[in-house]
Design a protein around this motif. Structure first.
Motif: not given
Length: 118
Positions: A54-64, A45-52
């Motif tokens: 912003f947050a960098g590894c805080g968004a890519t390291v967890p399972l989501c 739905i296009g929400v996670y890429k902007p979160f990545v």
């Protein structure tokens, strides 16, 4: 400041997962699968890429983040290979992480003495 954003973002994801583990009767395995699926859903739905971004590894390291990685791999493979990219894209994108998990699991199995659970 970047480290703080990573720590808080990744920590919030983990806190949400821990609350689900503690407060619901859903098994931890299903919650972990839910995190991967939520990463795919929020990427779609296009929400996670902007979160990545912003947050960098805080968004890519967890399972989501693994779900995000697989969804992005599928998108890229569909662009390059067409319909067959649906099958190969996620596996190609996640190959390094999957290989590392298998290798580390194998090394841990060699270094420890496993027992049957009763």
């Amino acid at each position: 400041m970047e480290y703080l954003k990573c720590f808080i973002s990744g920590g919030l994801i983990c806190v949400i997962a821990q609350i689900f583990i503690d407060k619901t009767k859903v098994t931890p395995a299903r919650i972990l699968v839910g995190l991967v699926v939520s990463g795919v859903f929020f990427t779609a739905i296009g929400v996670y890429k902007p979160f990545v971004e912003f947050a960098g590894c805080g968004a890519t390291v967890p399972l989501c983040g693994f779900g995000y990685l697989m969804a992005e791999g599928v998108k890229e493979a569909i662009k390059n290979q067409g319909f067959l990219g649906i099958i190969s894209g996620g596996l190609t994108a996640g190959a390094a992480g999957i290989s590392a998990a298998i290798f580390c699991g194998y090394i841990a199995a060699l270094c420890t003495r496993s027992k049957d659970q009763v």
